[in-house]
Each structure stands twice: as structure tokens, then as C-alpha cells.
Design a protein around this motif. Structure first.
Motif, PDB file in Angstrom:
ATOM      1  N   TRP A 272      -5.047   4.325  -4.361  1.00 45.83           N
ATOM      2  CA  TRP A 272      -6.094   4.232  -5.381  1.00 45.83           C
ATOM      3  C   TRP A 272      -5.498   4.350  -6.783  1.00 45.83           C
ATOM      4  O   TRP A 272      -5.843   3.579  -7.684  1.00 45.83           O
ATOM      5  CB  TRP A 272      -7.134   5.322  -5.140  1.00 45.83           C
ATOM      6  CG  TRP A 272      -8.212   5.397  -6.178  1.00 45.83           C
ATOM      7  CD1 TRP A 272      -8.298   6.270  -7.221  1.00 45.83           C
ATOM      8  CD2 TRP A 272      -9.364   4.544  -6.283  1.00 45.83           C
ATOM      9  NE1 TRP A 272      -9.424   6.031  -7.966  1.00 45.83           N
ATOM     10  CE2 TRP A 272     -10.104   4.977  -7.417  1.00 45.83           C
ATOM     11  CE3 TRP A 272      -9.842   3.473  -5.536  1.00 45.83           C
ATOM     12  CZ2 TRP A 272     -11.289   4.368  -7.813  1.00 45.83           C
ATOM     13  CZ3 TRP A 272     -11.031   2.860  -5.928  1.00 45.83           C
ATOM     14  CH2 TRP A 272     -11.736   3.305  -7.052  1.00 45.83           C
ATOM     15  N   LYS A 273      -4.588   5.274  -6.962  1.00 47.46           N
ATOM     16  CA  LYS A 273      -3.970   5.468  -8.270  1.00 47.46           C
ATOM     17  C   LYS A 273      -3.100   4.280  -8.677  1.00 47.46           C
ATOM     18  O   LYS A 273      -2.884   4.050  -9.876  1.00 47.46           O
ATOM     19  CB  LYS A 273      -3.132   6.748  -8.265  1.00 47.46           C
ATOM     20  CG  LYS A 273      -3.957   8.027  -8.203  1.00 47.46           C
ATOM     21  CD  LYS A 273      -3.065   9.258  -8.206  1.00 47.46           C
ATOM     22  CE  LYS A 273      -3.891  10.536  -8.180  1.00 47.46           C
ATOM     23  NZ  LYS A 273      -3.030  11.752  -8.156  1.00 47.46           N
ATOM     24  N   SER A 274      -2.611   3.526  -7.698  1.00 52.27           N
ATOM     25  CA  SER A 274      -1.748   2.383  -8.011  1.00 52.27           C
ATOM     26  C   SER A 274      -2.533   1.169  -8.497  1.00 52.27           C
ATOM     27  O   SER A 274      -1.952   0.231  -9.046  1.00 52.27           O
ATOM     28  CB  SER A 274      -0.931   1.994  -6.776  1.00 52.27           C
ATOM     29  OG  SER A 274      -1.758   1.415  -5.774  1.00 52.27           O
TER      30      SER A 274
ATOM     31  N   LEU B 213       0.837  -1.194   0.000  1.00 55.75           N
ATOM     32  CA  LEU B 213       0.000   0.000   0.000  1.00 55.75           C
ATOM     33  C   LEU B 213       0.876   1.249   0.000  1.00 55.75           C
ATOM     34  O   LEU B 213       1.971   1.255   0.568  1.00 55.75           O
ATOM     35  CB  LEU B 213      -0.912   0.020   1.234  1.00 55.75           C
ATOM     36  CG  LEU B 213      -1.723  -1.250   1.507  1.00 55.75           C
ATOM     37  CD1 LEU B 213      -2.565  -1.066   2.761  1.00 55.75           C
ATOM     38  CD2 LEU B 213      -2.596  -1.616   0.316  1.00 55.75           C
ATOM     39  N   ALA B 214       0.383   2.292  -0.641  1.00 59.56           N
ATOM     40  CA  ALA B 214       1.066   3.585  -0.576  1.00 59.56           C
ATOM     41  C   ALA B 214       0.741   4.238   0.767  1.00 59.56           C
ATOM     42  O   ALA B 214      -0.072   3.734   1.545  1.00 59.56           O
ATOM     43  CB  ALA B 214       0.632   4.465  -1.736  1.00 59.56           C
ATOM     44  N   GLU B 215       1.349   5.365   1.042  1.00 56.80           N
ATOM     45  CA  GLU B 215       1.163   5.992   2.348  1.00 56.80           C
ATOM     46  C   GLU B 215      -0.169   6.715   2.477  1.00 56.80           C
ATOM     47  O   GLU B 215      -0.603   7.024   3.584  1.00 56.80           O
ATOM     48  CB  GLU B 215       2.315   6.959   2.633  1.00 56.80           C
ATOM     49  CG  GLU B 215       3.654   6.253   2.821  1.00 56.80           C
ATOM     50  CD  GLU B 215       4.746   7.199   3.259  1.00 56.80           C
ATOM     51  OE1 GLU B 215       4.467   8.418   3.358  1.00 56.80           O
ATOM     52  OE2 GLU B 215       5.867   6.728   3.508  1.00 56.80           O
TER      53      GLU B 215
ATOM     54  N   ALA C 145     -10.910  -3.079   3.097  1.00 55.68           N
ATOM     55  CA  ALA C 145      -9.815  -3.565   3.937  1.00 55.68           C
ATOM     56  C   ALA C 145      -8.580  -2.681   3.784  1.00 55.68           C
ATOM     57  O   ALA C 145      -7.877  -2.396   4.764  1.00 55.68           O
ATOM     58  CB  ALA C 145      -9.484  -5.009   3.572  1.00 55.68           C
ATOM     59  N   VAL C 146      -8.315  -2.257   2.555  1.00 58.25           N
ATOM     60  CA  VAL C 146      -7.178  -1.362   2.309  1.00 58.25           C
ATOM     61  C   VAL C 146      -7.332  -0.075   3.115  1.00 58.25           C
ATOM     62  O   VAL C 146      -6.386   0.395   3.767  1.00 58.25           O
ATOM     63  CB  VAL C 146      -7.066  -1.045   0.801  1.00 58.25           C
ATOM     64  CG1 VAL C 146      -6.119   0.132   0.566  1.00 58.25           C
ATOM     65  CG2 VAL C 146      -6.583  -2.274   0.035  1.00 58.25           C
ATOM     66  N   LYS C 147      -8.516   0.503   3.105  1.00 62.88           N
ATOM     67  CA  LYS C 147      -8.739   1.756   3.828  1.00 62.88           C
ATOM     68  C   LYS C 147      -8.598   1.566   5.339  1.00 62.88           C
ATOM     69  O   LYS C 147      -8.088   2.455   6.038  1.00 62.88           O
ATOM     70  CB  LYS C 147     -10.117   2.323   3.466  1.00 62.88           C
ATOM     71  CG  LYS C 147     -10.197   2.817   2.030  1.00 62.88           C
ATOM     72  CD  LYS C 147     -11.442   3.642   1.770  1.00 62.88           C
ATOM     73  CE  LYS C 147     -12.691   2.790   1.737  1.00 62.88           C
ATOM     74  NZ  LYS C 147     -13.890   3.589   1.342  1.00 62.88           N
TER      75      LYS C 147
ATOM     76  N   THR D  15      -9.724  -2.657 -11.898  1.00 59.09           N
ATOM     77  CA  THR D  15     -10.012  -2.826 -10.469  1.00 59.09           C
ATOM     78  C   THR D  15     -10.770  -1.621  -9.933  1.00 59.09           C
ATOM     79  O   THR D  15     -11.762  -1.763  -9.205  1.00 59.09           O
ATOM     80  CB  THR D  15      -8.701  -3.019  -9.684  1.00 59.09           C
ATOM     81  OG1 THR D  15      -8.024  -4.182 -10.175  1.00 59.09           O
ATOM     82  CG2 THR D  15      -8.978  -3.182  -8.201  1.00 59.09           C
ATOM     83  N   ARG D  16     -10.316  -0.424 -10.293  1.00 58.14           N
ATOM     84  CA  ARG D  16     -11.013   0.786  -9.837  1.00 58.14           C
ATOM     85  C   ARG D  16     -12.447   0.824 -10.368  1.00 58.14           C
ATOM     86  O   ARG D  16     -13.378   1.228  -9.656  1.00 58.14           O
ATOM     87  CB  ARG D  16     -10.244   2.033 -10.283  1.00 58.14           C
ATOM     88  CG  ARG D  16      -8.896   2.204  -9.595  1.00 58.14           C
ATOM     89  CD  ARG D  16      -8.401   3.643  -9.727  1.00 58.14           C
ATOM     90  NE  ARG D  16      -8.152   3.991 -11.119  1.00 58.14           N
ATOM     91  CZ  ARG D  16      -6.964   3.908 -11.713  1.00 58.14           C
ATOM     92  NH1 ARG D  16      -5.912   3.475 -11.024  1.00 58.14           N
ATOM     93  NH2 ARG D  16      -6.807   4.264 -12.969  1.00 58.14           N
ATOM     94  N   ASN D  17     -12.637   0.381 -11.606  1.00 55.01           N
ATOM     95  CA  ASN D  17     -13.984   0.373 -12.184  1.00 55.01           C
ATOM     96  C   ASN D  17     -14.904  -0.596 -11.451  1.00 55.01           C
ATOM     97  O   ASN D  17     -16.100  -0.317 -11.269  1.00 55.01           O
ATOM     98  CB  ASN D  17     -13.919   0.016 -13.670  1.00 55.01           C
ATOM     99  CG  ASN D  17     -13.322   1.129 -14.513  1.00 55.01           C
ATOM    100  OD1 ASN D  17     -13.365   2.300 -14.114  1.00 55.01           O
ATOM    101  ND2 ASN D  17     -12.766   0.783 -15.662  1.00 55.01           N
ATOM    102  N   MET D  18     -14.364  -1.730 -11.026  1.00 54.47           N
ATOM    103  CA  MET D  18     -15.173  -2.698 -10.284  1.00 54.47           C
ATOM    104  C   MET D  18     -15.573  -2.138  -8.922  1.00 54.47           C
ATOM    105  O   MET D  18     -16.702  -2.344  -8.456  1.00 54.47           O
ATOM    106  CB  MET D  18     -14.400  -4.004 -10.118  1.00 54.47           C
ATOM    107  CG  MET D  18     -14.115  -4.739 -11.418  1.00 54.47           C
ATOM    108  SD  MET D  18     -15.624  -5.301 -12.260  1.00 54.47           S
ATOM    109  CE  MET D  18     -16.026  -6.737 -11.280  1.00 54.47           C
TER     110      MET D  18
END
Length: 361
Positions: free
Chosen positions: A143-145, A135-137, A254-256, A150-153
């Protein structure tokens, strides 16, 4: 030369045990002392949490393990994933040597210890695959990564008014989805009390994330939080809602949660390389990593390991001596078919009893 003393931990050792574990921030949270109570309270199995101490009594290594008994009465020992930790190689060798003697004295058939992400060329290893999502910081950078698809889903789930809800208040609904899904794919599942014990003993180190559609739980995951890495060992989705993209929506939730805790890695769990589950994790952005297991068979009274194929009469063999329908006669395949074709209420009764005869966690 340092003398290493090895003994079994007691409840009084829980704090120094977890303090030692705290020195390994990038290790998923499967080695904490609470798992001893979880395993004992949910499945009544014998646990053996080994501690290595140096000359001054300082903790220098831990190896949490438990013992199971197969249907045939054979005894196997398993280590907890990512729980075998030490501060130098001599401690590792001392713990493994102690474990080998311990098992032979108790006529334990085999030892399976997850070593972690680093191989040990001096011992025999079995290699499996896990998938880890870095994950980014920040949420925006993470999100951009992600891939466009995936973002569309995830956006699709938002458009369909999916909602994420935290807490074990949804355990009954999640357990129903979990058992139904495991039955569909032929995998034995845990008793609900196992999840109750996880929530009770791990407290703020665990959470249940669920996705709801119109007030109904349609997907969920149990997520464990370590210092700098989280992991979700259990996840399930209602098949009829797959076109709503609940899995991607849940993974993003989960990422958030990880980012809110300053956790920068999400272990998405072991999967068979090339399987649909494995590929979905990779598609989300996960990176495959090797996980090494010390898999050491010990001799039985006959000097050999237990056979893995049910004995059958010779008239089931072809001219080359191979068993006809061999794959259908393996105990694992027989049990898988029993699970697939038995009613759910019966599976919920017998599955936890079979779980405790093999690797539990």
C-alpha cells in the motif's frame, strides 16, 4: 551429445507436463496442460502440445500450441503465452526446428510463438509490451509503495461503498459488462462458454473478482494464479461508473488476493505502449517489460504471404498509387466497424466464430 526426442503430449502426460511447468515459478500460468482441454472444449480447435525428452526420457522442454483457420481458409499456428519453456538452449532450437517442419508438412501459413521476456538474437522477433506490478511482502508495505493518487482513488471507491466479491457465480453479470465494453472499443470477444471452461479446468488456479455497487456488478476481472506470479487477461468496467474508481478498487482487490497466496508479482497484461490502458497500468505502479514473439511467416502456394488489404479497383487510387481510404478497406478495420455498429446480440453470435480464426489466448 544429448539426443532430443519430440512428440505430442497426451492426457497421460498432463502430470509430468505440469510438474515441468512448476520448475518456472516466475512464469504466468498460461502453459499448464488444462489449456489443451479449454481450447478444445470451447472452440473445437486442434491443439498440439509438444514435449521434448532427453536420452533418459526426462522432460526437458514444452511448447503448447493450437491451429486456427482464417476466413479465407489459411491455417496459422499459435503458441500459448509464456508456455514455451525449456531447460537449455539446444532444447529450444530442437523444438523450433521440429515445429517448422511440422507446419510445412501441413501447409500451415505462419507460426507465432511467444518466447517470453528473453530475446533470442538468432531468430526474428516481434516485440510487444506487458506491464508487471511488483508486490511487497505485506499488504501494508505494498500500500505504501503505491502513488498518492492511486491510494486516493482506492479510498474513493471505499467511500462510495464499493464491494468486492469472488467467484464465478457472477459470470453472467461479468460477461454482459465484458461484451458491452469490447463492443464499444471494437474488439472481438470470447463466447461465455470459454470462461465456463476456464473455471472448470483451471479450478483453484483461476478466480473471478467482481466489484459491486448497491448489489450490482459494475466491474470484474478473470485472474489466473501461478506459483509466484498472477495475471489477469480479461477485465471490464461499466463506463457509467468510471467516476467511482472501480478499476483501481478492483486492481487493489487483486493485489490482496495475490498477497494471500504469497504471490509477489501481478502481470497486468499486454497493452499497446502509450495507450490509455497501458498508461493506467503504469500509473497504478506497473513496470513495462518487453515480451518477445517468434513470428515466422511460411510461404503460401504462391510463395508470398496473404495480402492484408482488400483488392479494390484502380479508380480508388490517387496519383501516387496509394489507396484512398486505405485504412477503411483493411479487413481488420472493416470487422471493427461491423462490431461497433451491429447490435450486441448479433455480435455475441458472430464474435466467438471470428475469435477462433485468429489468436485465441
Amino acid at each position: 551429445m544429448m539426443t532430443i526426442k519430440i512428440r505430442e503430449a497426451t492426457e497421460d502426460d498432463s502430470q509430468p507436463w505440469d510438474s515441468f511447468l512448476h520448475q518456472f515459478p516466475h512464469v504466468p500460468p498460461y502453459g499448464c496442460f488444462a489449456w489443451k482441454n479449454i481450447l478444445e472444449d470451447s472452440y473445437r480447435v486442434q491443439t498440439h502440445f509438444f514435449m521434448a525428452e532427453d536420452d533418459e526420457g526426462n522432460l526437458c522442454g514444452i511448447l503448447p500450441a493450437y491451429v486456427t483457420k482464417t476466413i479465407k481458409g489459411n491455417i496459422d499456428l499459435y503458441g500459448l503465452r509464456y508456455g514455451f519453456l525449456y531447460n537449455q538452449p539446444t532444447v529450444k532450437h530442437a523444438l523450433l526446428s521440429h515445429l517448422s517442419v511440422f507446419c510445412r508438412e501441413r501447409i500451415i501459413r505462419s507460426i507465432t510463438i511467444p518466447i517470453g521476456v528473453e530475446s533470442s538474437p538468432e531468430v526474428d522477433m516481434t516485440v510487444k509490451k506487458t506491464v508487471v506490478l511488483p508486490l511487497a511482502e505485506t499488504e501494508e508495505a505494498t500500500w505504501k509503495s503505491l502513488r498518492d493518487k492511486t491510494r486516493n482513488m482506492i479510498r474513493k471507491g471505499e467511500r462510495l461503498n464499493l464491494r468486492m466479491e469472488q467467484g464465478f457465480a457472477n459470470l453472467d453479470a461479468f460477461y454482459s459488462i465484458y461484451t458491452t465494453r469490447m463492443k464499444q472499443i471494437g474488439v472481438w470477444f470470447h463466447a461465455q462458454n470459454f470462461f465456463v471452461q476456464i473455471a472448470e479446468h483451471l479450478k483453484n488456479q483461476v478466480d473471478l473478482l467482481c466489484v459491486k455497487k448497491d448489489g450490482q456488478v459494475i466491474a470484474g476481472m478473470v485472474i489466473l494464479y501461478g506459483r509466484n506470479i498472477a495475471s489477469y487477461p480479461y477485465q471490464a468496467t461499466l463506463s457509467e461508473y468510471r467516476d467511482h474508481a472501480p478499476t483501481q478498487f478492483l486492481n487493489w482487490a487483486a493485489v490482496k488476493q495475490c498477497l494471500a497466496r504469497n504471490i509477489l508479482f501481478l502481470d497486468m497484461g499486454e497493452s499497446t505502449e502509450g495507450s490509455p490502458v497501458y498508461q493506467s497500468k503504469v500509473n497504478f505502479g506497473g513496470i513495462p517489460k518487453d515480451i518477445y514473439y517468434y513470428d515466422h511467416p511460411l510461404a503460401t502456394e504462391e510463395g508470398t504471404r496473404e495480402k492484408s488489404v482488400i483488392p479494390v479497383k484502380s479508380n480508388l487510387c490517387n496519383g501516387d498509387g496509394d489507396l484512398i481510404f486505405r485504412k477503411w478497406l483493411r479487413p481488420a478495420k472493416v470487422l471493427e466497424n461491423v462490431l461497433r455498429y451491429s447490435p450486441l446480440w448479433l455480435c455475441q453470435h458472430i464474435s466467438p466464430r471470428l475469435i477462433k480464426t485468429r489468436r485465441i489466448i
